[in-house]
Design an enzyme around this catalytic site. Structure first.
Site, short mmCIF file in Angstrom:
data_model
loop_
_atom_site.label_atom_id
_atom_site.label_comp_id
_atom_site.label_asym_id
_atom_site.label_seq_id
_atom_site.Cartn_x
_atom_site.Cartn_y
_atom_site.Cartn_z
N GLU A 75 -148.91 21.60 11.82
CA GLU A 75 -147.67 21.84 12.55
C GLU A 75 -147.62 20.86 13.72
O GLU A 75 -148.59 20.75 14.47
CB GLU A 75 -147.67 23.30 13.04
CG GLU A 75 -146.38 23.74 13.67
CD GLU A 75 -145.32 24.24 12.66
OE1 GLU A 75 -145.54 24.14 11.43
OE2 GLU A 75 -144.28 24.71 13.12
N LYS B 236 -148.95 31.16 15.69
CA LYS B 236 -147.80 30.54 15.02
C LYS B 236 -147.12 29.63 16.02
O LYS B 236 -146.55 30.09 17.00
CB LYS B 236 -146.84 31.60 14.49
CG LYS B 236 -145.69 30.99 13.70
CD LYS B 236 -144.83 32.07 13.08
CE LYS B 236 -143.88 31.55 12.03
NZ LYS B 236 -143.04 30.44 12.45
N ARG C 160 -143.35 21.67 10.33
CA ARG C 160 -144.47 21.59 9.41
C ARG C 160 -144.58 20.17 8.85
O ARG C 160 -143.57 19.56 8.51
CB ARG C 160 -144.20 22.56 8.27
CG ARG C 160 -145.36 22.76 7.34
CD ARG C 160 -145.09 24.00 6.55
NE ARG C 160 -146.17 24.32 5.67
CZ ARG C 160 -146.22 25.46 4.99
NH1 ARG C 160 -145.25 26.33 5.11
NH2 ARG C 160 -147.23 25.72 4.19
#
Ligand code: AMP
Length: 564
Positions: free
Chosen positions: A304, A254, A259
């Site tokens: 991302e 992550k 985004r």
């Protein structure tokens, strides 16, 4: 017959007056059935507090200051009546209605001679959104004044709500989907799916009405129209993620970035932020990277974007946000804050929607089409030890934690599902002292529900604010806290108090940021109260030195941003 805006405003009143969902759906559904075809999308958007469809990049760009000065001018300034209602309800729409009513009784119906239609309101919004450049503020003010002057008090209430983007009728998008399904006899799942693909429920309603169910079943993604994103829920640890996903999960790093939804058609590329607004101009090097690597004619990708230091280590999120804000001087910033893109999903490729494909298949198609652009680091794992080791790798590399994705899951938007889970290590909570509070909004309008949190400076004994939160306490706790804070209030301003530092609370948060907002130069991100620590005195609370220590420790793993 064109439908009057008054009918929409009256419907708003009925929605506001009830909490019964089924009744709301019935009311909206019959309203939709009675509209002309070309009124459907505008009416649906307006009922949801939007001047334009969701995917649209048009904005009204009208600040509250502008709106406020127009309202004052055309009503002959009875600001006290406005404040009175505003302080009772916290709703600018209702407060506007109140002063319109007063001014009407004074001026005797010079206003609203002509009945506004839904179509006319939409046209006014379009004209306002197109007004830009030199002198635009004055021109906008004139346009708003013309629109509001032809509105009745009730219509003004709803126009103001749309200007502010908040209807407060309790009628949200999920209910609208059901109302559309009911109005045009379409299964709700089909309405929802079509909405996700074309990016706007108003347009879905319009297709349902004019072309029917078959057409809705075959709607296609349209490149350059941003669509809603799949969301993740929080999981406590990797074991929980594995359990939720039936023993096997695709774990990805992550990344702590922003985004992006990337749309490409031939040589043209547009990038949208998580909030679906276009960010192409702020991210020139990402555009170039996509251009150089993605060969597909037409594609919608997700990824991302992470800010990195000169050695390529990720740096805190806040520096990336500066890139999104600074459209000017972008090239200087590109050098100052280099970006790295990681791709993690593909929704659409050359005419074909991929959202119904399982994760593993989408990931494979993504890999085949990404060129040299890295995908998010991923490992399919079926045991806790290996998942924990992967988590450690992610944290050691300076990332935020892991995402766990259910391998056979489709891409689904709307509700936050358990198909995607995010797992972050918990930072140790801090015990902080409440030094001030503000009254909240809506239900919390009369309660002190937003708290200023401070840490003690062990050298001077002073309490320094490090964050603010309205999260974590129950209503009953807030009521009790309001009572306690009133007893220790030293200074009272409208809707805000400063109190003697007495009450200690335990606070969880996600990150400590550098911030000019508070005198200590730091601020907690996503602070929330986890417990009231009546067992602690303010002297036993955590110190500012401790906060600084945790802040510094973040950089043992992460890169550090240095300007210049
Ligand atoms: P949160 O913002 O805490 O709800 O976490 C979800 C966000 O994590 C997404 O919206 C993405 O911006 C971000 N993210 C970072 N890495 C990934 C990844 N590998 N897959 C999906 N989302 C990711």
């Amino acid at each position: 017959m064109p439908t009057l805006f008054k009918t929409l405003a009256e419907l708003g009143e009925k929605l506001e007056a009830t909490k019964k969902r089924l009744l709301m759906i019935d009311l909206v559904s019959s309203f939709l059935q009675n509209l002309e075809a070309d009124e459907i999308e505008p009416a649906v958007s307006m009922l949801l507090g939007r001047p334009f469809p969701k995917w649209s990049q048009r904005t009204l760009e009208v600040s509250w200051t502008t709106l406020h000065s127009v309202i004052l001018r055309i009503t002959g300034s009875d600001w006290n009546s406005f404040l009175k209602v505003f302080n009772e309800t916290g709703d600018a729409g209702s407060a506007t209605m109140a002063i319109f009513e007063k001014s009407k009784s004074k001026k005797q119906a010079v206003l609203f001679e002509k009945a506004l239609t839904i179509a006319e309101v939409r046209r006014s919004f379009e004209a306002i959104s197109e007004t830009s450049g030199h002198g635009s503020r004055e021109r906008k003010e004139r346009q708003i004044a013309v629109l509001l002057s032809s509105a009745s008090p009730l219509e003004a209430k709803y126009l103001v709500k749309i200007f502010i983007g908040e209807t407060r009728t309790g009628f949200h998008e999920g209910l609208m989907e059901q109302a559309v399904a009911k109005a045009f006899q379409i299964p709700p799942e089909l309405v929802q799916k079509a909405g996700m693909i074309i990016g706007d429920i108003g347009e879905v309603a319009s297709i349902a009405r004019t072309q029917g169910r078959e057409a809705l079943a075959h709607v296609k993604f349209r490149v350059f129209r941003p669509v809603d994103l799949m969301l993740a829920q929080m999981a406590n640890d990797v074991a929980e993620a594995l359990r939720e996903h039936g023993g096997v999960s695709a774990f990805e790093y992550k990344y702590d970035g922003a985004r992006v939804q990337i749309h490409k058609h031939k040589d043209e590329i547009k990038i949208f932020s998580r909030r679906l607004s276009e960010a192409t101009g702020s991210l020139p090097e990402v555009v170039e990277e996509v251009k150089a690597n993605i060969k597909a004619e037409e594609v919608i990708l997700e990824g991302e974007v992470v800010a990195v230091d000169r050695e390529g280590h990720p740096i805190p999120f806040q520096h990336l946000m500066r890139r999104f804000r600074r459209v000017h001087a972008v090239e200087d910033m590109a050098e100052e804050v280099p970006l790295k893109l990681y791709l993690f999903d593909i929704l659409y490729l050359n005419g074909e929607s991929l959202v119904s494909q399982p994760y593993t298949r989408r990931r494979q198609i993504l890999a085949e089409n990404a060129g040299e652009i890295p995908l998010t680091a991923m490992k399919t794992i079926d045991n806790v030890q290996e998942a924990e080791a992967f988590m450690k790798d992610a944290l050691d590399a300076g990332h935020e934690g892991l995402m766990a994705k259910k391998p056979d899951s489709v891409y689904a938007v709307g509700v936050r599902g358990k198909r995607w889970l995010k797992i972050k290590p918990v930072l140790e909570p801090l015990d902080l002292v409440i030094v001030g509070a503000e009254q909240g909004y809506g239900r919390r309008f009369n309660w002190l529900s937003d708290y200023y949190l401070a840490a003690r400076d062990s050298e001077t004994g002073e309490f320094l604010t490090v964050g603010k939160t309205f999260k974590g306490l129950t209503d009953a706790e807030i009521i009790e806290m309001t009572r306690r804070l009133k007893e220790i209030t030293v200074d009272e301003k409208p809707r805000r108090v400063n109190v003697i530092p007495k009450i200690v609370v335990e606070v969880a948060y996600n990150e400590i940021q550098k911030s000019p907002k508070y005198r200590c130069g730091m601020a907690l991100r996503f602070a929330r109260i986890t417990r009231i620590r009546d067992d602690k005195t303010p002297e036993q609370a955590d110190t500012i030195q401790r906060v600084r220590e945790i802040y510094e420790r973040q950089f043992l793993k992460k890169g550090r941003y240095t300007a210049g």
